[in-house]
Design an enzyme around this catalytic site. Structure first.
Site, mmCIF file in Angstrom:
data_model
loop_
_atom_site.group_PDB
_atom_site.id
_atom_site.type_symbol
_atom_site.label_atom_id
_atom_site.label_comp_id
_atom_site.label_asym_id
_atom_site.label_seq_id
_atom_site.Cartn_x
_atom_site.Cartn_y
_atom_site.Cartn_z
ATOM 1 N N ALA A 65 -40.142 106.996 21.401
ATOM 2 C CA ALA A 65 -41.099 106.985 20.299
ATOM 3 C C ALA A 65 -40.623 105.937 19.296
ATOM 4 C CB ALA A 65 -41.157 108.360 19.659
ATOM 5 N N GLY A 109 -39.126 109.539 24.221
ATOM 6 C CA GLY A 109 -40.540 109.724 24.536
ATOM 7 C C GLY A 109 -40.971 108.947 25.776
ATOM 8 N N GLU A 112 -40.044 111.085 28.590
ATOM 9 C CA GLU A 112 -40.957 112.239 28.551
ATOM 10 C C GLU A 112 -42.348 111.864 29.053
ATOM 11 O OE1 GLU A 112 -39.961 112.845 24.406
ATOM 12 O OE2 GLU A 112 -39.129 114.820 24.883
ATOM 13 N N GLU A 132 -32.257 111.114 21.737
ATOM 14 C CA GLU A 132 -32.681 111.503 20.383
ATOM 15 C C GLU A 132 -31.527 112.076 19.563
ATOM 16 O OE1 GLU A 132 -34.256 112.220 23.217
ATOM 17 O OE2 GLU A 132 -36.428 112.142 22.967
HETATM 18 N N1 DAK Z 1 -38.561 102.338 18.344
HETATM 19 C C1 DAK Z 1 -38.828 101.201 17.673
HETATM 20 N N2 DAK Z 1 -38.349 100.005 18.013
HETATM 21 C C2 DAK Z 1 -37.556 99.937 19.093
HETATM 22 C C3 DAK Z 1 -37.232 101.070 19.869
HETATM 23 C C4 DAK Z 1 -37.774 102.329 19.467
HETATM 24 N N3 DAK Z 1 -37.576 103.449 20.136
HETATM 25 N N4 DAK Z 1 -36.417 100.675 20.873
HETATM 26 C C5 DAK Z 1 -36.260 99.351 20.738
HETATM 27 N N5 DAK Z 1 -36.927 98.893 19.673
HETATM 28 C C6 DAK Z 1 -37.013 97.527 19.173
HETATM 29 C C7 DAK Z 1 -35.725 97.106 18.491
HETATM 30 O O1 DAK Z 1 -35.709 97.567 17.162
HETATM 31 C C8 DAK Z 1 -35.824 95.605 18.589
HETATM 32 O O2 DAK Z 1 -36.732 95.157 17.613
HETATM 33 P P1 DAK Z 1 -36.282 93.989 16.554
HETATM 34 O O3 DAK Z 1 -35.069 94.492 15.907
HETATM 35 O O4 DAK Z 1 -36.033 92.783 17.438
HETATM 36 O O5 DAK Z 1 -37.480 93.845 15.669
HETATM 37 C C9 DAK Z 1 -36.485 95.394 19.947
HETATM 38 O O6 DAK Z 1 -37.143 96.617 20.261
HETATM 39 C C10 DAK Z 1 -35.502 95.090 21.048
HETATM 40 O O7 DAK Z 1 -34.521 96.096 21.052
HETATM 41 P P2 DAK Z 1 -32.944 95.802 21.055
HETATM 42 O O8 DAK Z 1 -32.646 94.521 20.351
HETATM 43 O O9 DAK Z 1 -32.269 97.016 20.574
HETATM 44 O O10 DAK Z 1 -32.711 95.593 22.624
HETATM 45 P P3 DAK Z 1 -31.377 95.858 23.453
HETATM 46 O O11 DAK Z 1 -31.626 95.285 24.802
HETATM 47 O O12 DAK Z 1 -30.170 95.382 22.690
HETATM 48 O O13 DAK Z 1 -31.255 97.459 23.557
HETATM 49 C C11 DAK Z 1 -32.114 99.705 23.931
HETATM 50 C C12 DAK Z 1 -32.193 98.177 24.270
HETATM 51 C C13 DAK Z 1 -33.265 100.402 24.613
HETATM 52 C C14 DAK Z 1 -30.781 100.256 24.489
HETATM 53 C C15 DAK Z 1 -32.126 99.876 22.398
HETATM 54 O O14 DAK Z 1 -33.274 99.186 21.889
HETATM 55 C C16 DAK Z 1 -32.249 101.319 21.961
HETATM 56 O O15 DAK Z 1 -31.274 102.062 21.958
HETATM 57 N N6 DAK Z 1 -33.469 101.735 21.552
HETATM 58 C C17 DAK Z 1 -33.692 103.062 21.030
HETATM 59 C C18 DAK Z 1 -33.707 104.080 22.131
HETATM 60 C C19 DAK Z 1 -33.942 105.464 21.588
HETATM 61 O O16 DAK Z 1 -33.154 105.964 20.759
HETATM 62 N N7 DAK Z 1 -35.030 106.091 22.019
HETATM 63 C C20 DAK Z 1 -35.387 107.426 21.553
HETATM 64 C C21 DAK Z 1 -36.290 107.316 20.351
HETATM 65 S S1 DAK Z 1 -36.665 108.874 19.633
HETATM 66 C C22 DAK Z 1 -42.203 114.178 19.284
HETATM 67 C C23 DAK Z 1 -42.156 113.890 20.594
HETATM 68 C C24 DAK Z 1 -41.312 112.901 21.072
HETATM 69 C C25 DAK Z 1 -40.490 112.205 20.220
HETATM 70 C C26 DAK Z 1 -40.560 112.478 18.912
HETATM 71 C C27 DAK Z 1 -41.395 113.471 18.417
HETATM 72 N N8 DAK Z 1 -43.080 115.232 18.799
HETATM 73 C C28 DAK Z 1 -43.956 115.904 19.695
HETATM 74 C C29 DAK Z 1 -43.160 115.511 17.411
HETATM 75 C C30 DAK Z 1 -39.634 111.184 20.761
HETATM 76 C C31 DAK Z 1 -38.610 110.661 20.093
HETATM 77 C C32 DAK Z 1 -37.933 109.477 20.602
HETATM 78 O O17 DAK Z 1 -38.251 108.939 21.622
#
Ligand code: DAK
Length: 258
Positions: A65, A109, A112, A132
């Site tokens: 997400a 997400g 998921e 998360e």
């Molecule tokens: N959200 C927003 N931007 C993201 C992102 C994300 N999840 N993942 C990557 N990006 C963006 C980065 O910010 C970056 O943007 P700029 O800084 O260049 O503007 C761009 O994508 C490229 O990412 P990286 O520079 O970080 O790329 P790398 O190859 O170095 O790393 C990575 C790739 C996938 C390992 C890293 O980007 C990363 O760790 N991303 C976050 C992964 C993460 O934590 N995902 C979980 C998110 S929380 C709900 C249901 C579901 C959810 C919530 C509520 N309800 C029903 C209420 C779900 C929650 C989640 O998924």
């Protein structure tokens, strides 16, 4: 219809939806999920579509997400606004089969969303995770529930509590994905599977999807009864007569979804 965050292609009875926010690794925001729900709803209504594929880019199916969008929200916003509930419901309402073709990151997400599909075909570069916990939150769209049912408690706890990623090989061993293929062959493989499904009777296909989904929700005796009654009901269809006649006459069946 034109969309901003997804690309939709319908060809040969297959609707392929590609998540398309390359600058954010296909992070799922409300607009993208709304568009996805709308495209899937249209595919459900379109008689030409017999199978759906959801895919992303080579680098990311979806990296979760959208963290930037979520960082601006309060408890009241997400609870009262019921964040992502209508979007998840729209996906889970689809009765046609959906294949997730996953390359690169399928995190949070994104993992998921892949698990909401009927099965996952992964490229050898795929990485699944529920990170998360690293953000001070937890999974919210099935990461502690569907993942546990698919891979068991031990691996689900490991992934949800440590936030570690699972590669494609481990995901196949654990039962999260149905097959792993070289990255360059991912779409061909998913399209091949979708084509096979598209040749079947849609009555069987939709009934199978409903029956398999019941296995998550009902006690075994009730689920087996549901399956048996669906099986019985198929003897009211022309496709059952055609399928069995074709076998006996040693020819390909001509299903008409009747
Ligand atoms: N959200 C927003 N931007 C993201 C992102 C994300 N999840 N993942 C990557 N990006 C963006 C980065 O910010 C970056 O943007 P700029 O800084 O260049 O503007 C761009 O994508 C490229 O990412 P990286 O520079 O970080 O790329 P790398 O190859 O170095 O790393 C990575 C790739 C996938 C390992 C890293 O980007 C990363 O760790 N991303 C976050 C992964 C993460 O934590 N995902 C979980 C998110 S929380 C709900 C249901 C579901 C959810 C919530 C509520 N309800 C029903 C209420 C779900 C929650 C989640 O998924």
């Amino acid at each position: 219809m034109a969309y901003d965050s997804i690309l939709v292609d319908i060809d040969n009875h297959i609707c392929t939806v590609r998540l398309n926010r390359p600058d954010a690794l296909n992070a799922l925001n409300i607009d993208l999920l709304r568009e996805l729900g709308k495209a899937l709803g249209e595919a459900q209504k379109n008689d030409k579509v017999r199978c759906i594929i959801i895919t992303g880019s080579e680098k990311a199916f979806a990296a979760g997400a959208d963290i930037k969008m979520m960082s601006e929200k309060s408890f009241t916003d997400v609870f009262m606004g019921d964040l992502f509930t209508p979007e998840e419901d729209a996906i889970m309402r689809i009765r046609k089969p959906i294949i997730a073709a996953v390359s690169g990151y399928a995190l949070g997400g994104g993992c998921e969303l892949a698990m909401m599909c009927d099965f996952i075909i992964a490229s050898d570069t795929a990485k699944f995770g529920q990170p998360e916990v690293n953000l001070g939150v937890m999974a919210g769209m099935g990461g502690t529930q569907r993942l546990t049912r698919l891979v068991g408690r031990a691996k689900s706890m490991d992934m949800n509590l440590t936030g570690r990623f699972m590669d494609a090989e481990e995901a196949e061993r654990a039962g999260l994905v149905s097959r792993v293929v070289p990255c360059k062959k991912l779409i061909d493989e998913a399209t091949g599977a979708a084509k096979k499904i598209a040749e079947k009777s849609m009555i069987s296909v939709m009934a199978i999807k409903e029956a398999v989904h019941r296995s998550d929700q009902l006690p075994l005796s009730e689920a087996v009864l549901f399956e048996r009654r669906l099986f019985h009901s198929m003897f009211a269809t022309e496709d059952q007569s055609e399928g069995m006649a074709a076998f006996i006459e040693k020819r390909e069946p001509q299903f008409r979804d009747k």
